[in-house]
Structures are given as C-alpha cells and as structure tokens.
Scaffold this motif. Structure first.
Motif, PDB file in Angstrom:
ATOM      1  N   ARG A 115       0.831  -1.196   0.000  1.00 47.32           N
ATOM      2  CA  ARG A 115       0.000   0.000   0.000  1.00 47.32           C
ATOM      3  C   ARG A 115       0.871   1.252   0.000  1.00 47.32           C
ATOM      4  N   PRO A 116       0.392   2.345  -0.578  1.00 45.80           N
ATOM      5  CA  PRO A 116       1.191   3.583  -0.596  1.00 45.80           C
ATOM      6  C   PRO A 116       1.285   4.202   0.795  1.00 45.80           C
ATOM      7  N   HIS A 117       2.430   4.828   1.072  1.00 40.95           N
ATOM      8  CA  HIS A 117       2.602   5.479   2.379  1.00 40.95           C
ATOM      9  C   HIS A 117       1.961   6.857   2.435  1.00 40.95           C
ATOM     10  N   LYS A 118       1.647   7.432   1.278  1.00 42.35           N
ATOM     11  CA  LYS A 118       1.001   8.745   1.188  1.00 42.35           C
ATOM     12  C   LYS A 118       1.808   9.818   1.909  1.00 42.35           C
ATOM     13  N   ASN A 119       3.132   9.636   1.913  1.00 41.30           N
ATOM     14  CA  ASN A 119       4.053  10.611   2.513  1.00 41.30           C
ATOM     15  C   ASN A 119       3.808  10.826   4.001  1.00 41.30           C
ATOM     16  N   VAL A 120       3.350   9.757   4.668  1.00 40.84           N
ATOM     17  CA  VAL A 120       3.130   9.780   6.108  1.00 40.84           C
ATOM     18  C   VAL A 120       4.233   8.967   6.787  1.00 40.84           C
ATOM     19  N   SER A 121       4.943   9.580   7.710  1.00 40.09           N
ATOM     20  CA  SER A 121       5.934   8.896   8.540  1.00 40.09           C
ATOM     21  C   SER A 121       5.255   8.484   9.840  1.00 40.09           C
ATOM     22  N   THR A 122       5.384   7.208  10.206  1.00 44.30           N
ATOM     23  CA  THR A 122       4.714   6.690  11.396  1.00 44.30           C
ATOM     24  C   THR A 122       5.740   6.185  12.396  1.00 44.30           C
ATOM     25  N   GLU A 123       5.645   6.687  13.616  1.00 48.99           N
ATOM     26  CA  GLU A 123       6.576   6.331  14.691  1.00 48.99           C
ATOM     27  C   GLU A 123       5.809   5.637  15.806  1.00 48.99           C
ATOM     28  N   PHE A 124       6.123   4.351  15.999  1.00 42.66           N
ATOM     29  CA  PHE A 124       5.501   3.582  17.069  1.00 42.66           C
ATOM     30  C   PHE A 124       6.398   3.631  18.301  1.00 42.66           C
ATOM     31  N   HIS A 125       5.839   4.026  19.426  1.00 48.72           N
ATOM     32  CA  HIS A 125       6.592   4.078  20.678  1.00 48.72           C
ATOM     33  C   HIS A 125       6.369   2.763  21.422  1.00 48.72           C
ATOM     34  N   THR A 126       7.437   2.009  21.618  1.00 51.08           N
ATOM     35  CA  THR A 126       7.376   0.730  22.313  1.00 51.08           C
ATOM     36  C   THR A 126       8.094   0.865  23.653  1.00 51.08           C
ATOM     37  N   PRO A 127       7.972  -0.106  24.543  1.00 49.41           N
ATOM     38  CA  PRO A 127       8.649   0.005  25.842  1.00 49.41           C
ATOM     39  C   PRO A 127      10.170   0.055  25.747  1.00 49.41           C
ATOM     40  N   HIS A 128      10.738  -0.295  24.586  1.00 48.94           N
ATOM     41  CA  HIS A 128      12.199  -0.323  24.449  1.00 48.94           C
ATOM     42  C   HIS A 128      12.735   0.769  23.526  1.00 48.94           C
ATOM     43  N   GLY A 129      11.826   1.581  22.965  1.00 49.73           N
ATOM     44  CA  GLY A 129      12.264   2.642  22.075  1.00 49.73           C
ATOM     45  C   GLY A 129      11.322   2.772  20.893  1.00 49.73           C
ATOM     46  N   PRO A 130      11.547   3.773  20.050  1.00 50.40           N
ATOM     47  CA  PRO A 130      10.660   3.985  18.904  1.00 50.40           C
ATOM     48  C   PRO A 130      11.010   3.071  17.730  1.00 50.40           C
ATOM     49  N   CYS A 131       9.997   2.722  16.955  1.00 52.45           N
ATOM     50  CA  CYS A 131      10.174   2.041  15.672  1.00 52.45           C
ATOM     51  C   CYS A 131       9.508   2.919  14.632  1.00 52.45           C
ATOM     52  N   VAL A 132      10.305   3.430  13.683  1.00 52.58           N
ATOM     53  CA  VAL A 132       9.837   4.458  12.761  1.00 52.58           C
ATOM     54  C   VAL A 132       9.868   3.937  11.333  1.00 52.58           C
ATOM     55  N   PHE A 133       8.776   4.156  10.619  1.00 49.76           N
ATOM     56  CA  PHE A 133       8.685   3.839   9.197  1.00 49.76           C
ATOM     57  C   PHE A 133       8.595   5.167   8.451  1.00 49.76           C
ATOM     58  N   VAL A 134       9.641   5.457   7.648  1.00 47.49           N
ATOM     59  CA  VAL A 134       9.774   6.766   7.014  1.00 47.49           C
ATOM     60  C   VAL A 134       9.686   6.601   5.505  1.00 47.49           C
ATOM     61  N   PRO A 135       8.839   7.379   4.822  1.00 45.99           N
ATOM     62  CA  PRO A 135       8.654   7.208   3.377  1.00 45.99           C
ATOM     63  C   PRO A 135       9.936   7.365   2.574  1.00 45.99           C
ATOM     64  N   LEU A 136      10.037   6.543   1.531  1.00 42.38           N
ATOM     65  CA  LEU A 136      11.026   6.677   0.474  1.00 42.38           C
ATOM     66  C   LEU A 136      10.269   6.789  -0.852  1.00 42.38           C
ATOM     67  N   PRO A 137      10.937   7.161  -1.934  1.00 44.08           N
ATOM     68  CA  PRO A 137      10.225   7.240  -3.216  1.00 44.08           C
ATOM     69  C   PRO A 137       9.561   5.914  -3.574  1.00 44.08           C
ATOM     70  N   GLY A 138       8.379   6.017  -4.169  1.00 41.83           N
ATOM     71  CA  GLY A 138       7.625   4.826  -4.529  1.00 41.83           C
ATOM     72  C   GLY A 138       6.967   4.219  -3.308  1.00 41.83           C
ATOM     73  N   ASP A 139       6.576   2.958  -3.433  1.00 44.06           N
ATOM     74  CA  ASP A 139       5.963   2.253  -2.306  1.00 44.06           C
ATOM     75  C   ASP A 139       7.058   1.580  -1.482  1.00 44.06           C
ATOM     76  N   ARG A 140       7.899   2.427  -0.884  1.00 46.50           N
ATOM     77  CA  ARG A 140       9.035   1.960  -0.099  1.00 46.50           C
ATOM     78  C   ARG A 140       9.156   2.841   1.139  1.00 46.50           C
ATOM     79  N   SER A 141       9.728   2.284   2.186  1.00 43.02           N
ATOM     80  CA  SER A 141       9.989   3.049   3.409  1.00 43.02           C
ATOM     81  C   SER A 141      11.292   2.575   4.024  1.00 43.02           C
TER      82      SER A 141
END
Length: 408
Positions: A198-224
C-alpha cells in the motif's frame, strides 16, 4: 575542485573527514571565499541508510547547489504520526502533525545517504576554492599561528583553521585537547528498507514501544526506511532473521497499515549512545558532525545538526575573512562556540528526556508523558509551536547568507 599533489600547502581552512557534514562544510567554506582543503579518501558510500532532512537542512543544501542534484531521489514528509504502542495502562493518544498546518508543503525529505553523498561529491568537484586531498589525516598539530596536518599518504599541509568532521573517534578533537562525555544507552538501532503493498502517502509513522521507537519513514515509490530501536539483544535477534521473517515481524509492528512488506538487501545495527564534547572549538580547531555530538536516531536530529554545524562555521569564517581577521583566532572560535552550544545542548537534552520518559516504568513519569502528548495533540497553537521548534530553534538566526561568494 583541485586534486592536491603538493606538500606544505597553506590554506585558510582544512576540513578533515568526508562524510555528509564534512562535505557540506567544505563546500560552504569554499563558497564563503575561504581557500579550503578537504582531507578525505575517495570511497563509495557503502550502505543503504537514509536521512530525514528537515526544512532548514534542505534550504541549506539548495543554497549549496546540492539539493537539485538529488531531489528526485527523495520522498516528501508531509505528515508525522506518533503512536503509543507500549501496551501500558497509561498511554498517550495518537498525535498527528501535518506540515500544511504550519504553511509548509513538507516537513522535509527522506533520502538514501548514498544519493545525498553522490550529489555532494559532484558539487564539491565543481568548487573553485576547494582542494581535495585523497588521504587520511594521521597527525594534527595545532600551533600559535596555524595547524599542521600530515596524512598517512605522506602529504603535509598548513591551515589557519581546522574543521574536525572525523567522527566519534575524532583525531581533531583529541588534537584540540577537548574532552568528551559519553553515556552508552542500553539500546541499539536496526535499520533496513522495505517495499510495501500500500502507498505510504508521505506519512511517517513512529511507534513508541517500551524499548524505544520504531519508525517507518517514506522513500520514493511504495518503499519506506525503518529505524527500529530496541534492546541490544532483541536488535541482534531481528538482524539475524530471514528476509521473510523480518518482513512479517515488521508488518506486525506496523499493524499492517502498509499491507504486505518485503525486506530489501542491507541491514545495519549499531549501539546507541549520547556523546558531547566539553567545548566545540579550541586551539584553531572546531568540531562538526559526530565529532561534536552523537545522539540516538530520534526526531531526525543527528545529520540535521551536523548540517547546521557546517552552515555556522561557513558563516563565521565568511565574517572573519570579510573583516580581515584570522579565521582560526580565539575570537572566531568563540563565535562558533556561541552559535553551536545552545542548539546542541538543547537538542541533546530534549532527546534524552523524551527517551527516558518512554523507557521509564515510573508511573508518574508515564502519566506526565501521556499528558504532554495529549496537550500537544489537542491544542492547536501548542502543536504548531512544537512543529516549528522541531524543524529549527526559533531563536536561531539564519546561519547562512543566500548571497554566496562568487555565485549569484
């Protein structure tokens, strides 16, 4: 840019280190009118790590005539989501930051470092006041009037000012007699890139977990790009998973919002720490990049601060040269120290506090964190202030003139 074969050449400034901060400093100093030497090996950038360049960094790269060479390889970051995925009793609400709320098309752009480095190398090759010394500094010896540098390849040069862009184990920092404070964190970061259904639609999503953040950051195309901060043991385990197993694990962490994932070749694992020097300048040497600050990869601050280091030293040297001053004088170094100290210390403190509050099991601190994010997410003026301050400190003056020496 010239390639040096001379010995005992004399320069206004010598930059030691050819990473992004060092290259940016060398280009900016050359544009500022300084006779500049760049001491760095010609080595292809080897991994697939990425950097989220925030607005001020992109402006700086535009002014250096770098950004036009790599913009097509970058993905715009228009929305940033913070999601509390700790599973704790007291959790923060989701916070969503949109660039258009503060009148911007994007907060910045995410780009693979090798594309950024290729653009910087191409621009440096065109710089008229810049001499490239394809070598590694072996000895850096400050003197009263200049600094002498000898390379492992047997070349010697003299500079009135040295810019140490030579990383965490900085030879320049040691030569300047600057102590550094290091604090290892019980965390490690695994980085890798994924393709998704699915497309990321230029949205960066940062999940905060008990051990630190996990971040998915857009790249060109359907890649992060993925930056997964967790315990060292868990990070090592994740790194050793097969591509299919890592993709499945990352998809679960992402709650499948991007559909099926596939992991691209190349994974990087590194322990996290906070490092800060006692000073940012001394003995005709200034520090930029990771010789001046090492931070966890939270909030995309590391290289963005390194580019501000580069912009500030170019601005300071331009002023010194236009006034007929020695670019390595104590007065010049004091200006750089003043320009960088508040920025680096404030960012280091903010990142450290945010990380501690996420990791803490202390219930009142968890409550304070959740309340703070609730206020930021729910109160428009406070949210907009947080966005602007995250991009650049409001008290910071423009560090780099748009009128550059020798360029219109």
């Amino acid at each position: 840019m010239n390639e040096s074969t001379k010995t005992d050449a004399v320069y206004d400034v010598a930059v030691v280190g050819g990473g992004p901060a060092g290259l940016a400093a060398a280009i900016a100093l050359s544009d500022a009118g300084a006779r500049t030497a760049l001491i760095a090996r010609h080595v292809a950038y080897g991994d697939n790590r990425t950097t989220a360049l925030l607005g001020g960094s992109v402006d700086f790269l535009r002014q250096l005539d770098v950004w036009a060479r790599c913009e097509a390889d970058a993905a715009a970051l228009r929305v940033m989501r913070l999601v509390d995925d700790t599973g704790r009793l007291i959790r923060a609400p989701e916070v969503r930051f949109s660039a258009d709320e503060i009148g911007l098309d994007a907060f910045g752009y995410n780009i693979e470092n090798r594309a950024l480095m290729a653009a910087m190398e191409a621009r440096a090759a065109e710089a008229g006041n810049l001499t490239r010394i394809d070598g590694e500094a072996e000895h850096v010896t400050p003197g009263d009037a200049a600094v002498t540098i000898t390379t492992r390849q047997g070349e010697t040069l003299i500079a009135h000012l040295v810019v140490g862009a030579d990383g965490r184990q900085s030879l320049c920092r040691k030569a300047a007699g600057i102590d550094v404070t290091r604090r290892a964190l019980d965390q490690a970061a695994l980085t890798f890139n994924v393709a998704h259904a699915r497309p990321h639609k230029n949205v960066s999503t940062e999940f905060h977990t008990p051990h630190g953040p996990c971040v998915f950051v857009p790249l060109p195309g359907d890649r992060s790009s993925v930056v997964w901060v967790t315990s060292p043991k868990e990070a090592a385990r994740l790194k050793e998973l097969s591509d299919d197993d890592l993709a499945e694990t990352a998809e679960r962490q992402l709650h499948s919002i991007l559909g099926r994932l596939s992991v691209e070749p190349g994974r990087n694992l590194f322990p996290l720490a906070i490092e800060r020097p006692a000073r940012f300048a001394d003995n005709r040497i200034v520090l930029v990049g990771e010789s001046a600050h090492v931070l966890p990869p939270f909030g995309a601050q590391g290289l963005n601060m390194g580019l501000r280091d580069a912009a500030d030293i170019a601005n300071v040297v331009r002023g010194a040269l236009s006034s007929g001053e020695d670019p390595g004088s104590p007065r010049t170094l004091a200006r750089f120290e003043t320009a960088r100290r508040s920025d680096v210390l404030s960012r280091t403190l903010a990142i450290d506090l945010a990380n501690r509050s996420l990791l803490s099991e202390f219930l009142p601190l968890q409550t304070a964190r959740a309340l703070g994010l609730h206020l930021i997410g729910g109160i428009g003026p406070l949210r907009r202030l947080a966005m602007r301050e995250g991009l650049a400190p409001s008290w910071r003056q423009p560090p780099y003139s748009e009128t550059r020496s020798g360029r219109s």
